[in-house]
Scaffold this active site. Structure first.
Site, PDB file in Angstrom:
ATOM      1  N   ARG A 238       0.844  -1.214   0.000  1.00 60.71           N
ATOM      2  CA  ARG A 238       0.000   0.000   0.000  1.00 60.71           C
ATOM      3  C   ARG A 238       0.875   1.259   0.000  1.00 60.71           C
ATOM      4  NH1 ARG A 238      -2.731  -3.786  -0.668  1.00 60.71           N
ATOM      5  NH2 ARG A 238      -4.536  -4.482   0.510  1.00 60.71           N
TER       6      ARG A 238
ATOM      7  N   SER B  17     -10.995   0.097   3.272  1.00 59.88           N
ATOM      8  CA  SER B  17     -10.268  -0.147   4.530  1.00 59.88           C
ATOM      9  C   SER B  17      -9.730   1.179   5.049  1.00 59.88           C
ATOM     10  CB  SER B  17      -9.084  -1.081   4.287  1.00 59.88           C
ATOM     11  OG  SER B  17      -9.540  -2.276   3.718  1.00 59.88           O
TER      12      SER B  17
ATOM     13  N   GLU C 163      -5.258   4.656   6.141  1.00 56.39           N
ATOM     14  CA  GLU C 163      -4.839   4.331   4.769  1.00 56.39           C
ATOM     15  C   GLU C 163      -5.169   5.446   3.757  1.00 56.39           C
ATOM     16  OE1 GLU C 163      -5.364   0.274   2.840  1.00 56.39           O
ATOM     17  OE2 GLU C 163      -6.510   1.526   1.469  1.00 56.39           O
TER      18      GLU C 163
HETATM   19  P1  FAD Z   1      -8.440   9.051  -5.221  1.00 56.98           P
HETATM   20  O1  FAD Z   1      -9.113   8.647  -3.965  1.00 56.98           O
HETATM   21  O2  FAD Z   1      -9.091  10.081  -6.060  1.00 56.98           O
HETATM   22  O3  FAD Z   1      -6.956   9.512  -4.871  1.00 56.98           O
HETATM   23  C1  FAD Z   1      -6.164   8.773  -3.982  1.00 56.98           C
HETATM   24  C2  FAD Z   1      -4.760   9.397  -3.910  1.00 56.98           C
HETATM   25  O4  FAD Z   1      -4.108   9.223  -5.160  1.00 56.98           O
HETATM   26  C3  FAD Z   1      -4.804  10.901  -3.686  1.00 56.98           C
HETATM   27  O5  FAD Z   1      -3.721  11.234  -2.852  1.00 56.98           O
HETATM   28  C4  FAD Z   1      -4.625  11.498  -5.061  1.00 56.98           C
HETATM   29  O6  FAD Z   1      -4.009  12.761  -5.058  1.00 56.98           O
HETATM   30  C5  FAD Z   1      -3.725  10.475  -5.710  1.00 56.98           C
HETATM   31  N1  FAD Z   1      -3.929  10.389  -7.173  1.00 56.98           N
HETATM   32  C6  FAD Z   1      -5.057   9.977  -7.795  1.00 56.98           C
HETATM   33  N2  FAD Z   1      -4.876   9.975  -9.122  1.00 56.98           N
HETATM   34  C7  FAD Z   1      -3.610  10.415  -9.353  1.00 56.98           C
HETATM   35  C8  FAD Z   1      -2.852  10.644 -10.516  1.00 56.98           C
HETATM   36  N3  FAD Z   1      -3.345  10.428 -11.733  1.00 56.98           N
HETATM   37  N4  FAD Z   1      -1.583  11.123 -10.371  1.00 56.98           N
HETATM   38  C9  FAD Z   1      -1.079  11.368  -9.138  1.00 56.98           C
HETATM   39  N5  FAD Z   1      -1.760  11.174  -8.001  1.00 56.98           N
HETATM   40  C10 FAD Z   1      -3.017  10.685  -8.098  1.00 56.98           C
HETATM   41  N6  FAD Z   1      -7.546  -0.334  -2.387  1.00 56.98           N
HETATM   42  C11 FAD Z   1      -6.781  -1.439  -2.548  1.00 56.98           C
HETATM   43  O7  FAD Z   1      -5.551  -1.334  -2.664  1.00 56.98           O
HETATM   44  N7  FAD Z   1      -7.341  -2.682  -2.569  1.00 56.98           N
HETATM   45  C12 FAD Z   1      -8.660  -2.874  -2.457  1.00 56.98           C
HETATM   46  O8  FAD Z   1      -9.124  -3.990  -2.508  1.00 56.98           O
HETATM   47  C13 FAD Z   1      -9.492  -1.734  -2.281  1.00 56.98           C
HETATM   48  N8  FAD Z   1     -10.824  -1.868  -2.114  1.00 56.98           N
HETATM   49  C14 FAD Z   1     -11.596  -0.768  -1.901  1.00 56.98           C
HETATM   50  C15 FAD Z   1     -12.970  -0.945  -1.692  1.00 56.98           C
HETATM   51  C16 FAD Z   1     -13.782   0.145  -1.453  1.00 56.98           C
HETATM   52  C17 FAD Z   1     -15.248  -0.063  -1.238  1.00 56.98           C
HETATM   53  C18 FAD Z   1     -13.233   1.456  -1.440  1.00 56.98           C
HETATM   54  C19 FAD Z   1     -14.097   2.652  -1.237  1.00 56.98           C
HETATM   55  C20 FAD Z   1     -11.865   1.642  -1.631  1.00 56.98           C
HETATM   56  C21 FAD Z   1     -11.031   0.527  -1.856  1.00 56.98           C
HETATM   57  N9  FAD Z   1      -9.652   0.658  -2.049  1.00 56.98           N
HETATM   58  C22 FAD Z   1      -8.873  -0.449  -2.250  1.00 56.98           C
HETATM   59  C23 FAD Z   1      -9.035   1.992  -2.072  1.00 56.98           C
HETATM   60  C24 FAD Z   1      -9.142   2.676  -3.458  1.00 56.98           C
HETATM   61  O9  FAD Z   1     -10.085   2.047  -4.258  1.00 56.98           O
HETATM   62  C25 FAD Z   1      -7.805   2.688  -4.196  1.00 56.98           C
HETATM   63  O10 FAD Z   1      -6.813   3.308  -3.436  1.00 56.98           O
HETATM   64  C26 FAD Z   1      -7.912   3.408  -5.549  1.00 56.98           C
HETATM   65  O11 FAD Z   1      -6.723   3.211  -6.279  1.00 56.98           O
HETATM   66  C27 FAD Z   1      -8.180   4.907  -5.419  1.00 56.98           C
HETATM   67  O12 FAD Z   1      -8.499   5.418  -6.701  1.00 56.98           O
HETATM   68  P2  FAD Z   1      -9.171   6.849  -6.846  1.00 56.98           P
HETATM   69  O13 FAD Z   1      -9.173   7.192  -8.298  1.00 56.98           O
HETATM   70  O14 FAD Z   1     -10.480   6.863  -6.189  1.00 56.98           O
HETATM   71  O15 FAD Z   1      -8.133   7.765  -6.094  1.00 56.98           O
HETATM   72  P1  NAP Z   2      -9.990 -10.740   4.517  1.00 56.48           P
HETATM   73  O1  NAP Z   2      -9.935 -11.679   3.380  1.00 56.48           O
HETATM   74  O2  NAP Z   2     -11.029 -10.911   5.564  1.00 56.48           O
HETATM   75  O3  NAP Z   2      -8.572 -10.684   5.229  1.00 56.48           O
HETATM   76  C1  NAP Z   2      -8.344  -9.789   6.315  1.00 56.48           C
HETATM   77  C2  NAP Z   2      -6.934  -9.284   6.250  1.00 56.48           C
HETATM   78  O4  NAP Z   2      -6.052 -10.384   6.365  1.00 56.48           O
HETATM   79  C3  NAP Z   2      -6.642  -8.621   4.929  1.00 56.48           C
HETATM   80  O5  NAP Z   2      -6.373  -7.276   5.195  1.00 56.48           O
HETATM   81  C4  NAP Z   2      -5.459  -9.366   4.352  1.00 56.48           C
HETATM   82  O6  NAP Z   2      -4.340  -8.556   4.093  1.00 56.48           O
HETATM   83  C5  NAP Z   2      -5.031 -10.318   5.410  1.00 56.48           C
HETATM   84  N1  NAP Z   2      -4.800 -11.641   4.784  1.00 56.48           N
HETATM   85  C6  NAP Z   2      -5.723 -12.565   4.491  1.00 56.48           C
HETATM   86  N2  NAP Z   2      -5.122 -13.656   3.980  1.00 56.48           N
HETATM   87  C7  NAP Z   2      -3.803 -13.409   3.941  1.00 56.48           C
HETATM   88  C8  NAP Z   2      -2.667 -14.148   3.528  1.00 56.48           C
HETATM   89  N3  NAP Z   2      -2.769 -15.398   3.075  1.00 56.48           N
HETATM   90  N4  NAP Z   2      -1.469 -13.570   3.621  1.00 56.48           N
HETATM   91  C9  NAP Z   2      -1.347 -12.339   4.091  1.00 56.48           C
HETATM   92  N5  NAP Z   2      -2.385 -11.578   4.499  1.00 56.48           N
HETATM   93  C10 NAP Z   2      -3.596 -12.107   4.434  1.00 56.48           C
HETATM   94  O7  NAP Z   2     -10.065  -9.225   3.971  1.00 56.48           O
HETATM   95  P2  NAP Z   2     -11.221  -8.404   3.279  1.00 56.48           P
HETATM   96  O8  NAP Z   2     -11.447  -7.179   4.056  1.00 56.48           O
HETATM   97  O9  NAP Z   2     -12.391  -9.258   2.910  1.00 56.48           O
HETATM   98  O10 NAP Z   2     -10.499  -7.949   1.933  1.00 56.48           O
HETATM   99  C11 NAP Z   2     -10.161  -8.871   0.942  1.00 56.48           C
HETATM  100  C12 NAP Z   2      -9.047  -8.314   0.095  1.00 56.48           C
HETATM  101  O11 NAP Z   2      -9.465  -7.074  -0.495  1.00 56.48           O
HETATM  102  C13 NAP Z   2      -7.793  -7.998   0.893  1.00 56.48           C
HETATM  103  O12 NAP Z   2      -6.688  -8.296   0.089  1.00 56.48           O
HETATM  104  C14 NAP Z   2      -7.889  -6.514   1.155  1.00 56.48           C
HETATM  105  O13 NAP Z   2      -6.621  -5.894   1.230  1.00 56.48           O
HETATM  106  C15 NAP Z   2      -8.627  -6.024  -0.081  1.00 56.48           C
HETATM  107  N6  NAP Z   2      -9.432  -4.836   0.251  1.00 56.48           N
HETATM  108  C16 NAP Z   2      -8.785  -3.659   0.424  1.00 56.48           C
HETATM  109  C17 NAP Z   2      -9.490  -2.509   0.719  1.00 56.48           C
HETATM  110  C18 NAP Z   2      -8.794  -1.169   0.839  1.00 56.48           C
HETATM  111  O14 NAP Z   2      -9.473  -0.160   0.904  1.00 56.48           O
HETATM  112  N7  NAP Z   2      -7.492  -1.141   0.862  1.00 56.48           N
HETATM  113  C19 NAP Z   2     -10.869  -2.569   0.899  1.00 56.48           C
HETATM  114  C20 NAP Z   2     -11.477  -3.794   0.744  1.00 56.48           C
HETATM  115  C21 NAP Z   2     -10.760  -4.938   0.430  1.00 56.48           C
HETATM  116  P3  NAP Z   2      -4.141  -7.720   2.727  1.00 56.48           P
HETATM  117  O15 NAP Z   2      -4.962  -6.510   2.934  1.00 56.48           O
HETATM  118  O16 NAP Z   2      -2.684  -7.456   2.751  1.00 56.48           O
HETATM  119  O17 NAP Z   2      -4.583  -8.568   1.582  1.00 56.48           O
END
Ligand code: FAD
Ligand code: NAP
Length: 339
Positions: free
Chosen positions: A165, A239, A335
């Site tokens: 991340r 998250s 995050e």
């Molecule tokens: P924004 O929220 O608009 O911006 C995020 C940051 O990136 C800001 O600091 C912005 O300035 C910067 N930025 C955006 N675009 C650019 C660009 N073109 N150049 C430079 N900087 C830029 N994340 C995960 O990693 N895994 C997941 O599974 C995941 N699941 C999600 C589920 C939900 C329901 C939600 C709401 C979020 C989730 N996220 C997840 C977080 C999010 O989706 C990601 O971080 C996504 O990449 C953000 O995209 P955005 O366009 O909305 O960025």
């Molecule tokens: P989940 O499957 O219930 O797991 C909970 C946490 O445990 C996750 O954060 C995941 O880490 C970690 N995990 C599970 N299995 C793992 C493994 N084998 N090795 C290392 N770490 C492990 O999580 P969930 O909330 O339903 O999400 C599922 C996936 O979607 C995850 O990968 C999560 O990161 C991603 N997600 C991200 C966001 C976001 O906003 N960043 C939002 C929703 C979902 P990791 O996060 O490192 O995978």
């Protein structure tokens, strides 16, 4: 080229948490040359700049007295075909639509990242990851405008310094590089990655033994839809805290107190703890304060059903961080980017 500039714009519809905030100026970026023009516009007025995709990883703690660059460029091109494909995608494209497009083309590599909200340009910022796959496994390079050198630059995946991340865009290049396109290396031959426990269990339950990329994407989408709130129906920012990483000694102490602690050993001997488990254990799952709270199915997801403000969200985050610190001796990190 004429810029599309609006002043005093509400940002509520531009952040998935739906907190009310306004921007002094908002510029819609529909072509790459508009990026340096918009930056010049901000510089002439001495205003800061925020790049915004779909606002799914930001928290507006108040109004933004600066210029918002809303990335709305589009276009996908494939520059090499065959088993390996180099795919250039405009920053404003929707990430999930890209995953769907790649599957239609028969490409593999990003199927585990289906249904992640947001734009393609934002994906490298936190090296998006889910279900055992991170962007870094397919990222070739990014292209964009480097403000310091006032020039277009291509950065290789290694130069992006992608981590968990994390990337250089959160550190040395924070607010200094506008990504205008992302180049991915996709393939028609790669093996599906189904190691992630929730995913492998789901596939097993469905009786799918050797899933292809489409089946993996469908499984990921089904799991996500069953656990995660859709921002279109329940405002949320995904998250809210990163999973903390602790030394082995701290892990052992916690394990002796909490035998059901959810943790994952890392290669360097440290342990990643599931922040969602910590929140659940501290009683935050499904609990609300000041109009916002934590989702009843997934404690790590901060939801905003009650129209809370950014200040309310930050107040909740502070309360939770204090609780977690007192209970587990861990400082949680938020995050999303807080503005
Ligand atoms: P924004 O929220 O608009 O911006 C995020 C940051 O990136 C800001 O600091 C912005 O300035 C910067 N930025 C955006 N675009 C650019 C660009 N073109 N150049 C430079 N900087 C830029 N994340 C995960 O990693 N895994 C997941 O599974 C995941 N699941 C999600 C589920 C939900 C329901 C939600 C709401 C979020 C989730 N996220 C997840 C977080 C999010 O989706 C990601 O971080 C996504 O990449 C953000 O995209 P955005 O366009 O909305 O960025
Ligand atoms: P989940 O499957 O219930 O797991 C909970 C946490 O445990 C996750 O954060 C995941 O880490 C970690 N995990 C599970 N299995 C793992 C493994 N084998 N090795 C290392 N770490 C492990 O999580 P969930 O909330 O339903 O999400 C599922 C996936 O979607 C995850 O990968 C999560 O990161 C991603 N997600 C991200 C966001 C976001 O906003 N960043 C939002 C929703 C979902 P990791 O996060 O490192 O995978």
């Amino acid at each position: 080229m004429t810029l599309s500039i609006a002043d005093n714009v509400s940002l509520r519809e531009y952040n998935t948490l739906a907190v009310p905030a306004s921007a002094r100026y908002l510029v819609r970026i529909s072509s790459d040359p508009q990026v340096p023009e918009a930056l010049a516009f901000a510089q002439q007025r001495g205003l800061p700049v925020m790049v915004l995709g779909q606002g799914s990883n930001v928290v507006f703690s108040g109004d933004y007295n600066g210029v918002v660059l809303l990335m709305q460029t589009s276009g996908i091109s494939v520059s090499a075909a065959g088993e390996q494909a180099l795919v250039d995608v405009a920053a404003g494209e929707n990430w999930h639509q890209l995953v769907c497009w790649s599957l239609q083309q028969g490409y593999a590599g990003i199927e585990n990242l289906a249904l992640i909200p947001g734009t393609v340009g934002a994906a490298p910022i936190q090296n998006i990851g889910a279900y055992g796959v991170e962007l870094c496994s397919v990222l070739d390079s990014v292209y964009g405008w480097h403000s310091d050198s006032a020039a277009w630059q291509r950065l290789s995946s290694a130069e992006c310094q992608l981590g968990y991340r994390d990337s250089i865009f959160k550190h040395a290049l924070k607010d200094r590089f506008v990504i205008t396109s992302v180049r991915l290396r996709l393939t028609t031959t790669s093996q599906s990655n189904t190691q992630y426990e929730t995913l492998s269990r789901y596939l097993q339950e469905q009786g799918i033994a050797n899933p292809g990329p489409v089946q993996v994407a469908e499984a990921v989408m089904a799991i996500r839809r069953s656990r995660l709130p859709d921002p279109d129906t329940l405002a949320n920012a995904g998250s809210f805290f990163k999973n903390p990483v602790v030394p082995a000694s701290h892990y052992r102490t916690l394990l002796s107190q909490y035998p059901d602690l959810v943790s994952y050993p890392l290669a360097d001997g440290t342990f990643k703890l599931a922040a969602g488990w910590l929140l659940e254990r501290a009683g935050w799952k499904g609990r609300q304060l000041g109009g916002c709270g934590f989702h009843a199915q997934q404690a790590l997801v901060l939801v905003n059903p009650g129209g809370a403000s950014g200040a309310d969200v930050m107040a909740l985050a502070e309360t939770v961080k204090n609780d977690i610190s007192q209970m587990f001796g861990i400082t949680l990190e938020i995050e999303p980017r807080v503005y």
